[in-house]
Design an enzyme around this catalytic site. Structure first.
Site, PDB file in Angstrom:
ATOM      1  CG  ASN A   9      -1.802  -7.230  -3.741  1.00 56.72           C
ATOM      2  OD1 ASN A   9      -1.648  -7.058  -4.954  1.00 56.72           O
ATOM      3  ND2 ASN A   9      -1.963  -6.224  -2.890  1.00 56.72           N
ATOM      4  CE  LYS A  11       1.334  -5.123  -1.634  1.00 55.85           C
ATOM      5  NZ  LYS A  11       1.756  -4.434  -0.423  1.00 55.85           N
ATOM      6  CG  HIS A  94      -4.103  -2.902  -1.147  1.00 51.91           C
ATOM      7  ND1 HIS A  94      -3.083  -2.040  -0.837  1.00 51.91           N
ATOM      8  CD2 HIS A  94      -3.697  -4.132  -0.739  1.00 51.91           C
ATOM      9  CE1 HIS A  94      -2.087  -2.729  -0.274  1.00 51.91           C
ATOM     10  NE2 HIS A  94      -2.447  -3.998  -0.202  1.00 51.91           N
ATOM     11  CD  GLU A  96       0.555  -1.123  -1.309  1.00 52.13           C
ATOM     12  OE1 GLU A  96       0.387  -1.744  -2.372  1.00 52.13           O
ATOM     13  OE2 GLU A  96       1.204  -1.589  -0.348  1.00 52.13           O
ATOM     14  CD  GLU A 166      -3.549  -6.192   3.046  1.00 51.02           C
ATOM     15  OE1 GLU A 166      -2.879  -7.181   2.776  1.00 51.02           O
ATOM     16  OE2 GLU A 166      -3.608  -5.187   2.315  1.00 51.02           O
ATOM     17  N   GLY A 172       4.621  -4.426   4.177  1.00 51.60           N
ATOM     18  CA  GLY A 172       5.948  -4.259   3.586  1.00 51.60           C
ATOM     19  C   GLY A 172       6.994  -3.745   4.555  1.00 51.60           C
ATOM     20  CB  SER A 212       5.092  -8.094   7.465  1.00 44.14           C
ATOM     21  OG  SER A 212       5.512  -6.836   6.969  1.00 44.14           O
TER      22      SER A 212
END
Ligand code: 13P
Length: 255
Positions: A9, A11, A94, A96, A166, A172, A212
């Site tokens: 991904n 992003k 996701h 985000e 996730e 991250g 990560s």
């Protein structure tokens, strides 16, 4: 046996040119490693050139999100019909998009159903915050996200769905769930699928871990029986590390 799936991904990284150059190198490097499914999810603007560059390579393309309507006054959004024939996968839910675009469980369900109706395969992403994790509520929270995401999805569609667990606190941050923790939650997700659709369907469902993931922790994660691959952010942006992740997944799964 579930075929592992490693998806990058990207992003909001890489220009159209950077994306094209990247996959042009990547496809050759990945060519020998066909035992796992390999997917890249670039930003929308790069999808056309990435798809053209990867045609016939065995590396698939995914989009990072999709709207649930076919068309309409939805400034900035991309309809499922616009992606049909261009990508194989689409990430929905996701964290985000849940955090920055107000995507709710109900929208995730609508996005997944719209994707399936347009022959796109949703990668349904779920995961809890640090607060939820520390309160010991991960299983209840993630279980609820899964039940909501699968509402009214018929069993016949399940083979076209991938789930990605996730934990938000691992994205991250350099912190990963321990392989055992990730395996436990992914096993719980499989249990919810079994509850909804039966054991055979749950056994066949591919469930990735994300957060990560890097070459240094890949073998341990992929050695867990419930973990069927990875949804990778940062480590998917470099050819070497992405290829390494694919190789390590094959090694860990004994393929
Ligand atoms: P990182 O691998 O950069 O932690 O990102 C994970 C992720 O959000 C993939 O969708």
């Amino acid at each position: 046996m579930r075929t592992p799936i490693i998806a990058g991904n990207w992003k909001m990284y890489k220009s159209i040119k950077e994306a094209f150059d990247f996959v042009t190198t990547l496809k050759d490097e990945l060519a020998p490693y066909t035992a796992v499914e390999r997917v890249v999810c670039p930003p929308y603007v790069a999808l056309t050139s990435v798809q053209a560059a990867l045609a016939g390579s065995g590396v698939d393309v995914g989009a990072q999100d999709v709207h649930w309507e076919n068309e309409g006054a939805y400034t900035s959004q991309i309809a499922p019909g616009m992606l049909q024939g261009l990508v194989k996968y689409v990430i929905v839910g996701h964290s985000e998009t849940r955090a920055f675009q107000g995507v709710t469980d109900e929208m995730v369900n609508k996005k997944a159903k719209a994707a399936l109706a347009h022959e796109l395969r949703p990668i349904i992403a779920v995961g809890e915050s640090l607060e939820t994790n520390e309160a010991g509520e991960t299983e209840a929270f993630v279980g609820k996200q899964i039940r909501a995401a699968f509402a009214d999805i018929p069993a016949a569609d399940l083979a076209n769905i991938v789930v990605a667990y996730e934990p938000i606190w691992a994205i991250g941050t350099g912190k990963t769930a321990t392989p055992e923790q990730a395996n436990t939650i992914i096993g719980m997700i499989r249990g919810v699928i079994a509850d909804l659709y039966g054991d055979d369907q749950a056994e066949a469902m591919r469930i990735q871990y994300g957060g990560s993931v890097k070459p240094g922790n890949m073998v341990e994660l992929m050695s867990q029986p419930h973990i069927d691959g990875a949804l990778v952010g940062g480590a998917s942006l470099k050819v070497d590390s992405f290829v390494e992740l694919v190789k390590l997944a094959i090694e860990a799964k004994g393929l």
